[in-house]
Scaffold this motif. Sequence first.
Motif, short mmCIF file in Angstrom:
data_model
loop_
_atom_site.label_atom_id
_atom_site.label_comp_id
_atom_site.label_asym_id
_atom_site.label_seq_id
_atom_site.Cartn_x
_atom_site.Cartn_y
_atom_site.Cartn_z
N PHE A 23 -47.47 23.88 -36.32
CA PHE A 23 -47.69 22.50 -35.93
C PHE A 23 -47.10 21.50 -36.92
CE2 PHE A 23 -50.62 24.57 -33.11
CZ PHE A 23 -50.56 23.79 -31.96
N ARG A 24 -46.03 21.90 -37.58
CA ARG A 24 -45.28 20.94 -38.38
C ARG A 24 -44.47 20.07 -37.40
NH1 ARG A 24 -41.51 24.03 -41.66
NH2 ARG A 24 -41.72 25.48 -39.94
N PRO A 25 -44.14 18.85 -37.79
CA PRO A 25 -43.47 17.93 -36.87
C PRO A 25 -42.18 18.47 -36.23
CG PRO A 25 -44.26 16.69 -38.74
CD PRO A 25 -44.49 18.15 -39.05
N GLU A 26 -41.31 19.09 -37.00
CA GLU A 26 -40.01 19.51 -36.46
C GLU A 26 -40.16 20.63 -35.40
OE1 GLU A 26 -40.64 19.29 -39.81
OE2 GLU A 26 -39.67 17.35 -40.08
N PRO A 27 -40.86 21.72 -35.72
CA PRO A 27 -41.01 22.76 -34.70
C PRO A 27 -41.76 22.25 -33.47
CG PRO A 27 -41.61 23.63 -36.84
CD PRO A 27 -41.41 22.15 -37.01
N LEU A 28 -42.75 21.41 -33.69
CA LEU A 28 -43.53 20.87 -32.57
C LEU A 28 -42.65 19.97 -31.70
CD1 LEU A 28 -46.30 20.90 -31.32
CD2 LEU A 28 -46.97 19.07 -32.88
N ALA A 29 -41.80 19.17 -32.33
CA ALA A 29 -40.87 18.33 -31.56
C ALA A 29 -39.94 19.19 -30.72
CB ALA A 29 -40.07 17.43 -32.50
N GLY A 30 -39.49 20.31 -31.27
CA GLY A 30 -38.64 21.24 -30.51
C GLY A 30 -39.37 21.81 -29.30
N LEU A 31 -40.63 22.19 -29.48
CA LEU A 31 -41.43 22.72 -28.38
C LEU A 31 -41.58 21.66 -27.28
CD1 LEU A 31 -44.59 24.84 -28.59
CD2 LEU A 31 -44.66 22.73 -27.30
N LEU A 32 -41.85 20.44 -27.68
CA LEU A 32 -42.00 19.35 -26.69
C LEU A 32 -40.69 19.09 -25.96
CD1 LEU A 32 -44.21 16.98 -28.85
CD2 LEU A 32 -44.95 18.28 -26.84
N THR A 33 -39.58 19.14 -26.67
CA THR A 33 -38.27 18.95 -26.04
C THR A 33 -38.00 20.06 -25.03
OG1 THR A 33 -37.42 17.81 -28.00
CG2 THR A 33 -35.79 18.76 -26.50
N GLU A 34 -38.34 21.30 -25.38
CA GLU A 34 -38.17 22.42 -24.44
C GLU A 34 -38.92 22.18 -23.15
OE1 GLU A 34 -39.32 26.18 -26.15
OE2 GLU A 34 -38.23 25.74 -27.99
N HIS A 35 -39.99 21.41 -23.21
CA HIS A 35 -40.80 21.12 -22.02
C HIS A 35 -40.52 19.73 -21.46
CE1 HIS A 35 -42.51 24.84 -23.14
NE2 HIS A 35 -43.47 24.77 -22.25
N GLU A 36 -39.29 19.28 -21.69
CA GLU A 36 -38.76 18.08 -21.07
C GLU A 36 -39.43 16.78 -21.47
OE1 GLU A 36 -38.50 18.74 -16.84
OE2 GLU A 36 -37.76 20.78 -17.15
N THR A 40 -39.31 12.96 -29.02
CA THR A 40 -40.36 13.85 -29.51
C THR A 40 -40.58 13.80 -31.02
OG1 THR A 40 -38.78 15.67 -29.67
CG2 THR A 40 -40.02 15.47 -27.61
N ALA A 41 -39.81 12.99 -31.73
CA ALA A 41 -40.00 12.89 -33.18
C ALA A 41 -41.41 12.39 -33.47
CB ALA A 41 -38.97 11.93 -33.78
N MET A 42 -42.01 12.95 -34.53
CA MET A 42 -43.38 12.54 -34.85
C MET A 42 -43.63 12.64 -36.34
SD MET A 42 -45.47 15.86 -33.48
CE MET A 42 -44.50 15.92 -31.99
N THR A 43 -44.68 11.98 -36.75
CA THR A 43 -45.10 12.00 -38.15
C THR A 43 -46.01 13.22 -38.37
OG1 THR A 43 -47.12 10.77 -37.72
CG2 THR A 43 -45.11 9.46 -38.18
N PRO A 44 -46.26 13.58 -39.61
CA PRO A 44 -47.23 14.66 -39.87
C PRO A 44 -48.62 14.35 -39.28
CG PRO A 44 -45.89 14.32 -41.82
CD PRO A 44 -45.55 13.20 -40.85
N ALA A 45 -49.02 13.10 -39.34
CA ALA A 45 -50.32 12.73 -38.77
C ALA A 45 -50.34 12.97 -37.26
CB ALA A 45 -50.65 11.28 -39.09
#
Length: 176
Positions: A23-36, A40-45
């Motif tokens: 659940f770090r921002p970069e991998p999580l942003a990638g997961l969100l992008t994969e799901h359209e 998806t960029a986000m802060t640690p918070a």
Amino acid sequence: MHFNTYGGNGAALSAALVNATDFRPEPLAGLLTEHEMLRTAMTPAQAGEMEAWALRLDPVFGEPEVAKQITLVNDLLEITAARPFVSTHDGLTPHLHFSSTEGDIVARAKDTTAGGLAMAICFSDGRRLGRCDREGCRTVYVDTSRNGRRRFCSLSCANRVNVAAHRTRQKGLTGT
């Protein structure tokens, strides 16, 4: 099972978030992008908020009591700011959206997942939101199979259970 694209995506994103391990921002942003999801960029918070949201989504999957599953999803919908609306953007036929593209990524992900789970329950009485039957596996899935009889998250888990059952039967036949 056929969900419309948006509702199916929301349910699939819910499963992906529950199954996520990073659940770090970069991998999580990638997961969100994969799901359209867009932007998806986000802060640690915000990533922390997404992890907490995934924990809220988790109990919906594999819940055998439909009434309890409905309560869980309605509780999720209460938290979101979702106000469904019909859109025809980009020349597409009319389809349902649960969030505005202007909201922050956490709000949009919450709206999308809660709305997708609501649609999954309405289209299947919740039976298609499953948890792997292999002991020790906690992976969740959205069953989109034609007959709706999926029990495992993957062929690997199904094979492990079937091989173990076969070995148990063989031991019983040989008496060893």
